[in-house]
Structure formats: structure tokens, C-alpha cells
Scaffold this motif. Structure first.
Motif, PDB file in Angstrom:
ATOM      1  N   VAL A  81     -13.077   6.543   4.068  1.00  0.00           N
ATOM      2  CA  VAL A  81     -11.712   6.542   4.593  1.00  0.00           C
ATOM      3  C   VAL A  81     -10.684   6.873   3.508  1.00  0.00           C
ATOM      4  O   VAL A  81      -9.811   7.713   3.706  1.00  0.00           O
ATOM      5  CB  VAL A  81     -11.388   5.172   5.229  1.00  0.00           C
ATOM      6  CG1 VAL A  81      -9.931   5.112   5.672  1.00  0.00           C
ATOM      7  CG2 VAL A  81     -12.311   4.916   6.402  1.00  0.00           C
ATOM      8  N   LEU A  82     -10.805   6.217   2.354  1.00  0.00           N
ATOM      9  CA  LEU A  82      -9.755   6.347   1.344  1.00  0.00           C
ATOM     10  C   LEU A  82     -10.022   7.443   0.329  1.00  0.00           C
ATOM     11  O   LEU A  82      -9.127   8.193  -0.042  1.00  0.00           O
ATOM     12  CB  LEU A  82      -9.586   5.022   0.587  1.00  0.00           C
ATOM     13  CG  LEU A  82      -8.725   3.961   1.232  1.00  0.00           C
ATOM     14  CD1 LEU A  82      -8.576   2.782   0.289  1.00  0.00           C
ATOM     15  CD2 LEU A  82      -7.349   4.519   1.569  1.00  0.00           C
ATOM     16  N   GLY A  96      -3.660   6.071  -8.513  1.00  0.00           N
ATOM     17  CA  GLY A  96      -2.742   5.451  -7.561  1.00  0.00           C
ATOM     18  C   GLY A  96      -3.489   4.821  -6.398  1.00  0.00           C
ATOM     19  O   GLY A  96      -3.201   3.693  -5.993  1.00  0.00           O
ATOM     20  N   VAL A  97      -4.464   5.533  -5.869  1.00  0.00           N
ATOM     21  CA  VAL A  97      -5.219   4.991  -4.738  1.00  0.00           C
ATOM     22  C   VAL A  97      -6.030   3.764  -5.172  1.00  0.00           C
ATOM     23  O   VAL A  97      -6.077   2.756  -4.468  1.00  0.00           O
ATOM     24  CB  VAL A  97      -6.132   6.074  -4.127  1.00  0.00           C
ATOM     25  CG1 VAL A  97      -7.047   5.477  -3.078  1.00  0.00           C
ATOM     26  CG2 VAL A  97      -5.290   7.178  -3.514  1.00  0.00           C
ATOM     27  N   LEU A 103      -4.312  -3.749  -5.102  1.00  0.00           N
ATOM     28  CA  LEU A 103      -3.218  -4.591  -4.599  1.00  0.00           C
ATOM     29  C   LEU A 103      -3.527  -5.108  -3.195  1.00  0.00           C
ATOM     30  O   LEU A 103      -3.317  -6.292  -2.901  1.00  0.00           O
ATOM     31  CB  LEU A 103      -1.916  -3.789  -4.575  1.00  0.00           C
ATOM     32  CG  LEU A 103      -1.235  -3.579  -5.917  1.00  0.00           C
ATOM     33  CD1 LEU A 103      -0.156  -2.512  -5.812  1.00  0.00           C
ATOM     34  CD2 LEU A 103      -0.629  -4.888  -6.399  1.00  0.00           C
ATOM     35  N   ILE A 104      -4.027  -4.210  -2.348  1.00  0.00           N
ATOM     36  CA  ILE A 104      -4.273  -4.613  -0.967  1.00  0.00           C
ATOM     37  C   ILE A 104      -5.359  -5.687  -0.897  1.00  0.00           C
ATOM     38  O   ILE A 104      -5.199  -6.714  -0.241  1.00  0.00           O
ATOM     39  CB  ILE A 104      -4.674  -3.392  -0.112  1.00  0.00           C
ATOM     40  CG1 ILE A 104      -3.478  -2.433   0.021  1.00  0.00           C
ATOM     41  CG2 ILE A 104      -5.150  -3.817   1.271  1.00  0.00           C
ATOM     42  CD1 ILE A 104      -3.829  -1.108   0.651  1.00  0.00           C
ATOM     43  N   VAL A 105      -6.461  -5.450  -1.601  1.00  0.00           N
ATOM     44  CA  VAL A 105      -7.559  -6.418  -1.547  1.00  0.00           C
ATOM     45  C   VAL A 105      -7.122  -7.749  -2.148  1.00  0.00           C
ATOM     46  O   VAL A 105      -7.394  -8.819  -1.595  1.00  0.00           O
ATOM     47  CB  VAL A 105      -8.808  -5.868  -2.277  1.00  0.00           C
ATOM     48  CG1 VAL A 105      -9.901  -6.913  -2.301  1.00  0.00           C
ATOM     49  CG2 VAL A 105      -9.296  -4.609  -1.608  1.00  0.00           C
ATOM     50  N   ASN A 106      -6.396  -7.683  -3.261  1.00  0.00           N
ATOM     51  CA  ASN A 106      -5.917  -8.900  -3.900  1.00  0.00           C
ATOM     52  C   ASN A 106      -5.008  -9.685  -2.963  1.00  0.00           C
ATOM     53  O   ASN A 106      -5.139 -10.910  -2.802  1.00  0.00           O
ATOM     54  CB  ASN A 106      -5.182  -8.538  -5.196  1.00  0.00           C
ATOM     55  CG  ASN A 106      -4.715  -9.753  -5.959  1.00  0.00           C
ATOM     56  OD1 ASN A 106      -3.659 -10.291  -5.660  1.00  0.00           O
ATOM     57  ND2 ASN A 106      -5.501 -10.192  -6.923  1.00  0.00           N
TER      58      ASN A 106
ATOM     59  N   ALA C 315      -0.021   5.258   0.786  1.00  0.00           N
ATOM     60  CA  ALA C 315       0.652   6.159   1.716  1.00  0.00           C
ATOM     61  C   ALA C 315       1.398   7.248   0.952  1.00  0.00           C
ATOM     62  O   ALA C 315       1.356   8.425   1.330  1.00  0.00           O
ATOM     63  CB  ALA C 315       1.617   5.373   2.595  1.00  0.00           C
ATOM     64  N   PHE C 316       2.077   6.879  -0.132  1.00  0.00           N
ATOM     65  CA  PHE C 316       2.790   7.878  -0.932  1.00  0.00           C
ATOM     66  C   PHE C 316       1.825   8.891  -1.525  1.00  0.00           C
ATOM     67  O   PHE C 316       2.110  10.082  -1.574  1.00  0.00           O
ATOM     68  CB  PHE C 316       3.608   7.205  -2.041  1.00  0.00           C
ATOM     69  CG  PHE C 316       5.018   6.935  -1.646  1.00  0.00           C
ATOM     70  CD1 PHE C 316       5.310   5.920  -0.756  1.00  0.00           C
ATOM     71  CD2 PHE C 316       6.064   7.701  -2.140  1.00  0.00           C
ATOM     72  CE1 PHE C 316       6.610   5.670  -0.369  1.00  0.00           C
ATOM     73  CE2 PHE C 316       7.373   7.466  -1.760  1.00  0.00           C
ATOM     74  CZ  PHE C 316       7.644   6.448  -0.876  1.00  0.00           C
ATOM     75  N   MET C 317       0.665   8.400  -2.002  1.00  0.00           N
ATOM     76  CA  MET C 317      -0.304   9.304  -2.601  1.00  0.00           C
ATOM     77  C   MET C 317      -0.753  10.359  -1.596  1.00  0.00           C
ATOM     78  O   MET C 317      -0.980  11.503  -1.931  1.00  0.00           O
ATOM     79  CB  MET C 317      -1.514   8.512  -3.099  1.00  0.00           C
ATOM     80  CG  MET C 317      -1.222   7.721  -4.355  1.00  0.00           C
ATOM     81  SD  MET C 317      -0.703   8.844  -5.613  1.00  0.00           S
ATOM     82  CE  MET C 317       0.092   7.958  -6.821  1.00  0.00           C
TER      83      MET C 317
END
Lengths: 290, 236, 340
Positions: A81-82, A96-97, A103-106, C315-317
Motif C-alpha cells: 500500500v505505502l 518522508g514516508v 509517527l502513525i504507528v507510534n 499525504a504530502f509525499m
């Protein structure tokens, strides 16, 4: 002398955990030339999943295996997905990803399980010291688990056709496609394996450092140091590097810098490797100067 | 004989640069077809286009199916073996592992036998079986690449300049073995070459490619015997 | 999509020309004046608490600008600029509490110390590809709280407790309360630093920095000393972020190790991406984002800001890799076609 031996053995025990996470990092690095900064957080999430299963009354080993499976699937999904749409993106976008994922998982772990520190059970009950007082039951047990896991991974990559295809896809994606290997899926499987390895590392370290959303930050640092020390292009090197970092950390903590600066020791190892032997102890020099 | 591969008005580009300007050709079942041409004529691109490695326009029909636009893996899995430009050796893996990868998509029981047949064609590979492929000589790597492609049990074998960068004696050996393979394997071959003499001796049909267009096509033997053609286009 | 490409191409081609008069400025002069006047006017319009937030915003803008100099313009990915922010903050706090140095004099010292540490950290990693710097700086950022707690320097740093300092009064009997004064002071410092950065980047050095980012080998062939320029750029970048840290310490009146976790670095990185990579004005949008989003999000949950940052970052990426500044630039070019 007894003390030194004790520190070395117990360093090897935690070193095994660093080695596992270093291996997870190197597997993804080899295939994509990217460092997954979220590898630690993903392992933390896995450990929380295990925690939930255990507290729900499942037996430890059932929870263990279920967590490994769930983590594997999670890794595959994240890649599909990512990461997949980012295949040809510049490095900064990839970083960045990874940071976004971190951040999201944390945040997710903090949100679902809150930020308080929790104890995590060890399956190795014996609190009586083993090997003549050199190792605790958990240290010995987690070392065995780690070694068994590393052996399984070695056998998988050496002696199965899927493992061979995964290695081929990492080394030479173009030629791999020309023999019919589905390279995209090999990457996803690599992510799955890395997440599963991370899950085991998380479950083995949690009884020692206690469970909280930032549990793996330090472990990830040692894993970075281990991977660089052994050579970030070399899985075997990363494993050896991880064990070495565990020993250095323990000896350094006990005799040189004290326990307060253990994390700094990891930073020092990283900087020292870059200064002295940037390709790592077992690595080839393939880095570009620019 | 029906055509195994039929390419119609094929165009291909790298970014903005057009490399193929609409070429058409056929590869008949059980025969060797050759695409000749100088450096940069678009030979390698043609092979890559068949395997879905470049963006293309036009039709590629293979065994009664349109395969243009399919992913490389899916083209290969339809039994098209490709010996790529530069040989595509997995340098870090052993000869054994390289060969096993050739048979990666197969689950039939014939693989063992096929390994033995490859050793019969290329005894060198047996000697070097456990060695890292990166340590092989250029000729040995070419043999390995051919073996790897044949281990797929292809219906169509694409050969990209099998003589490239090799000593004349080794080139002769390899073409001798290719001749045997043509006799013994049930495979149609599309071979791309700069060395026209060798390729024409092996092939039944030939096409001459010049800057992305086919300028001559015909029976390989006829072209070989036509001195004016040879002199003006093939330069020997 | 085509609009974006044209806008980028325009900027790239103008940046090569040598005559400044033909160069389209990224932000028209009039806009700059209006924004500055508005920023000054806010001093007298909003509450002290909001002024405090604005001061923090100004600080973060400088910090992100610093990060942008290294990451955006020179292509060196740093995930550890929070460390330089911490160095600046602690320098200011230690000087003020232990040595009675006036607050304004701590800024140049914080700048120098951060630059030196930036140089030392950057030096080993900068010889290699981008990921090594990202890795080293990330490691640094993770280690920072532990270093600040180190017993050996506790007399200076105050250990786990940290250091309490107090906000300066307005000088020369100006009729301003401390929050108003500090806001204006920060605005002034930031204004100077932005001007300096703008000058640096549009000049010869800036072009060399970008040449290294876009094509290192070609830049080297043109005679640019890669290692020297990269380490110096990284030092300047660390210096900016250090000054920002000092400003923030004075505004918060307190420093402690746990305010400088790895997340400071990560938030600066988020601000950089959201504001706009390689954009000077982007630093301001990025700072606004990381100051105001938590205020809104924390009403939902303590974890919400992190989650929102993460989602927005990704989302920005995918959707807007040129950030808010890039979006505004595109809108501007669309609305004012003559600006192309």
C-alpha cells in the motif's frame, strides 16, 4: 573476570535482539537501498498485539506465533500500500514516508494502549540464574529463540526456491523478472519477513525494557549501529554486528561510560564506523562518495 | 508452419527518444530467425519490447495471444526465455543458483534431466557448479545465461548478441552449441547479432534493422549468398 | 501537472542567470512588507498566550529554515536537527542561569556552538550518500535526552530537572510587556536570518549548494569542493536551528531533557515537508503547521498530533511533494500569468 564474562554473556543475549532487528533493516536495505526508520515502531506495535493476546488469556506461545503471522501480514500490506507507489521516488520522499509511518504507528500504539509503561511476560519463568549464575532464564531463553529464528531464516534463504528468488530479486531485479520471478511480491515478502523478525525481537526485549510506545527507539539505534558495524549490505555481517554491539554496550556500560550513556555509545559506534571503515567489518565498499 | 511470434508495426521509445519506428516481423515455429543490424539500430530494444521491458505501441502476438503491455514476469511465464544484453548473470549467486533460477517457474519433474542436458551442452558449467557466477569468464557467463534461459523450457528463445565481447574461438563454440540446440531442443529462436555471418548460418529467416526500421527481410541463405547485399548492408 | 513543471522550470532557468534584475523574486517585495507589517501589528492585537505561540512559531520557522538549507537546498537529509535545537536552547539557558549572560548575547554564542557541533556530526557522514547522514543524525536525535541527563555535566544542565530561566523585560523603558517584547525581538532576529538565508541561496554559494543536490558529480567536475561545501552548509544549517532553540528556550523560560526527544527532530522534518522543501517562505508555513496542529488535535487525544502529522506527511509525499509553498506558487502563477 567473572564479572566480565557475565557482561559478555548478557551482552550476547541482548545482542541477539539487536542482531535480529539489524537483519530486518538489512533485508529491506539490500532489496531497496532504503533504511526503514519505522522498523522499530512496527516491532513495538507487534509487541502490543502480543500483549493484548496474552492478557486476553491466550497461552504465550500461541500468542507468539499469532503475532508473528499478523506482523508478517502487516509488513506485506505496508509494502503493497505505502511503498509500492513510491518505487521510483527520490530518497527524501521515501524518508518522508518512513517517518510518516513511524509517527502513525507510534501514535496508534499510544492511542490504543495509552502511554503508560506495561510489564510484558517472559515465557522463561526461571528467575534462578543459569549457567553458574551468568545468565537469567529470560536471557538464555531469548538467546535460544533468537538463534533458532536466525537459523530458520538462514535455511529459508539458502535452501528454498522462494528464498533464492528473494535473494535474486534483491541482487538483480531485471534478470529476476526475466526468469519469471515476481519481483514486486518478493519485496513485499521481504517486508513481511522483516516485520515478523522485528516482532520476535520486540517480544524478546519487552520483558527487559518494559512495554511502552517508544520502547524500540533505543533498540533501533543499536540495530543501526550493528548493521553499519557488520556492513549494511551484508546480512551475516549485520547479525554479527548486532551481537558485537550488544557486547560492546554491556561492557562499555559496566566499565567505561556507565549505564546513563549507553545510547550515546551506539552513536559513537556509528560515527566511528563511518570514520574508520564505512563499508563495515564484513562489507564491500560500494558506497558512492557523493 | 504457423508463426509463433508475430510483431506488427511495433514502436518503442525511451522517454522522448523513439527507437523503433514501426517494425513488423515473424518468427516461425521451430525455426531460427535473426535480426541483424549495427549498434543502435534497435535490436536489443526489440527483444526488450517483446518482454515488456519498454513502453511500446503496436501488436505483439505470441502463440495466438496478444502479449504487448504484459509485465515481464507474465511474458516469461508464457515460456519465452530471454538471454539479455550483458548476459544478466546473478554475480553474487553460484552457478547452481543461477541455473535453479532459470527453472524457478517450473514444477515439473523434468528439471533434473534438463540440468544434465545443460551440462552436456556446457561441460564448463558442471566444473564451475558451486562457484560464484561473478568469477566466471565472459564466455562461461554467456553459457550460463543460455542454460538459464533454456531451463525455463521455453517455446521461444530470445538471444541478445551471444557473441558480444567474446574471443573468436569461444564465439565459434557457442554458435556450434546453438546449432545443436536448434536441432535437439523444441524451441524457436530469435537471435539478435552484429556478427551477421554467424547468425545467417544459424538462421532460416533474417531481417536487417537500420535505425529502428526493417530495411531487408528474407531467407537467411539468400541474403548470405547475395554479395551486393552483404557488402552494402552487412559489411563483410 | 504541467503547471508544476513549468513553474519549476521557470525557477530553475532564472536561477542560472547572473543579472539579478531579470530574476523573478519568489515573493514580491510588496507581499513581504505587508506580511511583516501584519506580524508587527499582531504584537498589539492578540493575547499574551497567543503572542507566546507566535514567538514559538517564529522560532520554529528559523529552525525549519535551517533544516531547509541543508535538506532542501543541499539535499542532505537530516533527521536530527532537534539536537541542534537542544544545543541552542541549553546554551542560552546555561549562559543565562550560570553566567548571567544577557539573553541577547546568548544567541551568537548558541549560533557558534551549534555550528561547531553541526560540523563535527556532519563531517563523518557527509562523505557518503544521503542515507548515512539521515541515519547518523537520527541516532544523534535519539541519544540527545540521555546526553542531557548525563551526571558529569549536571552542574550546568541541571540533570533531569532542567534549568528555569526568566523572560527578559523590554529594554529602554519601551511600553511593552515581556511577551510583546520577546515576540518583536524574535521577529527581528528571524527577519535578519531570513534575509541572510535568502541572500546566501540566490548567490553563488546557493547555486553551488543546489548543483551538489541535483548532480553531485557534475558539480564536482565544475570545480566545487563537495566535502567542504557540504560540511559548511550543514554547519550553517545547524547554526540556524541552534539560534531558534535559544529563542525558544527564552520564550518557554525552561529547558529539560525530555523536551528534546527525537520527536522534535521529526516534527521539524514534518514542518519542512509540509511547508515546502527548498522554499524559504515554506519554513513559515511549516512552522505554523507544527505549532497550531497540536493545539487543535490534542483536544482529541494525546496521540492525535502524531497521527495527524504522520498521515499528512505521507499525504504530502504522494500528493503535494512541493509543500504548501509550492502550492501557493502554482496558484500565484495561475492567477498572475505574467509572473511566468
Amino acid at each position: 573476570m567473572q564479572g566480565v564474562l557475565h557482561q559478555i554473556l548478557s551482552g550476547l543475549a541482548t545482542g541477539g535482539i539487536y542482531a535480529s532487528l539489524a537483519l530486518a533493516l538489512v533485508m529491506i536495505y539490500q532489496a531497496t537501498h532504503h533504511v526503514n526508520f519505522a522498523q522499530g515502531e512496527m516491532a513495538t506495535l507487534s509487541t502490543y498485539i502480543a500483549y493484548t493476546m496474552v492478557t486476553a488469556g491466550w497461552s504465550y506461545w500461541v500468542s507468539f506465533i499469532a503475532t508473528v503471522v499478523v506482523s508478517f501480514i502487516m509488513g506485506v500490506v505496508v509494502e503493497r500500500v505505502l511503498m509500492r507507489p513510491m518505487t521510483n521516488a527520490p530518497v527524501l520522499a521515501l524518508v518522508g514516508v518512513f517517518i510518516g509511518l513511524l509517527l502513525i504507528v507510534n501514535a496508534m500504539t499510544g492511542w490504543i494502549w495509552d502511554f503508560t509503561i506495561k510489564t510484558f511476560p517472559s515465557p522463561f519463568h526461571s528467575s534462578t540464574p543459569l549457567l553458574g549464575g551468568f545468565l537469567s532464564g529470560h536471557e538464555l531463553g531469548s538467546t535460544v529463540v533468537t538463534l533458532v529464528m536466525l537459523l530458520c531464516i538462514y535455511l529459508f534463504f539458502r535452501h528454498t526456491s522462494l528464498g533464492l528468488a528473494m535473494r535474486a530479486a534483491a541482487y538483480n531485479p531485471v534478470s529476476s523478472r526475466l526468469v519469471g520471478v515476481r519481483v514486486g511480491w518478493m519485496l513485499a515478502l521481504g517486508w513481511g519477513l522483516a516485520a515478523a523478525i522485528g516482532a520476535i525481537a520486540g517480544m524478546m526485549i519487552a520483558p527487559i525494557v518494559f512495554l511502552d510506545p517508544n520502547m524500540m527507539a533505543g533498540v533501533l539505534l543499536y540495530a543501526f549501529a550493528g548493521a553499519l558495524l557488520g556492513g549494511i549490505e551484508n546480512p551475516l555481517g549485520a547479525v554479527i554486528g548486532g551481537f558485537a554491539v550488544g557486547v560492546i554496550e554491556n561492557l562499555g556500560g559496566a566499565y567505561v561510560v556507565g549505564t546513563e550513556l549507553k545510547l550515546t555509545l551506539a552513536l559513537v559506534i556509528i560515527v566511528a564506523v563511518l570514520m574508520i571503515k564505512p563499508s563495515g567489518l564484513l562489507g564491500r565498499t560500494v558506497m558512492s562518495r557523493v | 508452419m504457423p508463426a509463433l511470434l508475430e510483431v506488427v508495426d511495433l514502436k518503442a521509445a525511451y522517454g522522448q527518444t523513439n527507437v523503433l519506428h514501426g517494425i513488423s516481423f515473424v518468427v516461425d515455429e521451430g525455426e531460427v530467425t535473426t535480426l541483424l543490424g549495427a549498434n543502435g539500430a534497435g535490436k536489443t530494444t526489440t527483444l526488450r519490447a517483446i518482454c515488456g521491458m519498454v513502453r511500446t505501441e503496436g501488436e505483439i502476438r505470441y502463440a495466438g495471444e496478444r502479449i504487448e503491455g504484459k509485465a515481464t514476469e507474465d511474458v516469461v511465464r508464457r515460456k519465452i526465455g530471454h538471454v539479455p544484453d550483458g548476459r544478466g548473470t546473478f554475480m553474487e549467486l553460484t552457478v547452481e543458483e543461477n541455473m535453479k533460477l532459470g527453472a524457478y517457474t517450473r514444477s515439473d519433474r523434468g528439471v533434473r534431466e534438463d540440468f544434465e542436458r545443460m551440462f552436456d551442452y556446457f561441460p564448463r558449467l558442471k566444473e564451475r557448479y558451486k562457484q560464484q557466477a561473478g568469477t566466471l569468464s565472459g564466455g562461461e557467463q554467456q553459457m550460463l545465461a543460455i542454460a538459464r534461459a533454456l531451463l525455463l523450457r521455453p517455446k521461444l528463445l530470445l538471444l541478445d548478441e551471444p557473441s558480444f565481447g567474446l574471443a573468436p574461438l569461444i564465439v565459434r563454440d557457442i554458435f556450434e552449441i546453438l546449432g545443436r540446440i536448434r536441432q535437439e531442443e523444441q524451441v524457436s529462436v530469435l537471435v539478435v547479432e552484429q556478427n551477421a555471418n554467424l547468425a545467417l548460418a544459424l538462421a532460416t529467416r533474417a531481417y536487417l534493422l537500420e535505425t529502428g526500421r526493417i530495411v531487408i527481410s528474407g531467407n537467411a541463405a539468400d541474403i548470405r549468398n547475395d554479395e551486393t547485399l552483404r557488402r552494402s548492408y552487412l559489411g563483410y | 501537472m504541467s503547471g508544476e513543471i513549468t513553474a519549476e522550470a521557470t525557477e530553475a532557468s532564472t536561477s542560472i542567470r547572473t543579472q539579478p534584475s531579470t530574476r523573478a523574486r519568489p515573493v514580491p517585495f510588496a507581499v513581504t512588507v505587508i506580511v511583516l507589517a501584519g506580524a508587527v501589528a499582531l504584537t498589539f492585537l492578540v493575547s499574551n498566550y497567543h503572542l507566546f505561540q507566535l514567538t514559538m512559531l517564529v522560532g520554529y520557522a528559523v529552525a525549519i529554515l535551517g533544516l531547509n538549507i541543508a535538506t532542501g537546498y543541499n539535499g542532505q537529509i537530516s533527521l536530527g536537527h532537534g539536537a541542534f535545537y537542544a544545543v541552542g536552547a541549553y546554551t542560552a539557558a546555561i549562559l543565562m542561569s550560570n553566567f548571567d549572560v544577557p539573553y541577547w548575547a546568548t544567541l551568537p554564542i548558541a549560533a557558534i556552538i551549534s555550528a561547531i557541533i553541526g560540523f563535527l556530526i556532519g563531517f563523518p557522514a557527509l562523505r557518503f550518500t544521503g542515507l548515512y547522514l539521515a541515519l547518523t543524525t537520527f541516532a544523534l536525535a535519539v541519544a540527545v535526552p540521555q546526553l542531557l541527563k548525563f551526571k558529569g555535566i549536571e552542574d550546568w544542565t541541571g540533570g533531569v530537572q532542567g534549568i528555569v530561566i526568566s523572560k527578559p523585560e523590554a529594554p529602554f523603558g519601551l511600553p511593552l510587556n515581556p511577551d510583546q517584547w520577546l515576540y518583536l525581538f524574535s521577529l527581528g532576529v528571524a527577519g535578519l536570518l531570513f534575509l541572510f538565508a535568502w541572500n546566501l541561496i540566490r548567490g553563488r554559494i546557493g547555486r553551488a549548494m543546489m548543483a551538489i543536490r541535483d548532480h553531485a558529480l557534475a558539480a564536482e567536475a565544475m570545480g566545487i569542493d563537495l566535502a567542504l561545501l557540504k560540511t559548511r552548509t550543514f554547519a550553517v544549517s545547524a547554526m540556524y536551528t541552534g539560534v531558534a532553540g535559544a529563542l525558544s528556550a527564552i520564550a518557554v523560560e525552561f529547558v529539560a531533557p525530555d523536551s528534546f526527544t527525537v520527536f522534535v527532530s521529526i516534527f521539524l522534518f514534518v514542518g519542512l515537508v509540509v511547508g515546502g522543501v527548498a522554499s524559504i517562505t515554506g519554513a513559515i508555513f511549516g512552522a505554523a503547521f507544527i505549532v497550531f496542529i497540536p493545539n487543535i488535535a490534542e483536544q482529541v487525544s494525546k496521540a492525535a498530533p502524531g497521527a495527524i502529522y504522520g498521515v499528512i506527511l505521507i499525504a504530502f509525499m504522494y500528493l503535494m511533494p512541493s509543500g504548501v509553498a509550492g502550492l501557493l506558487r502554482r496558484l500565484y502563477h495561475r492567477l498572475v500569468p505574467s509572473s511566468r
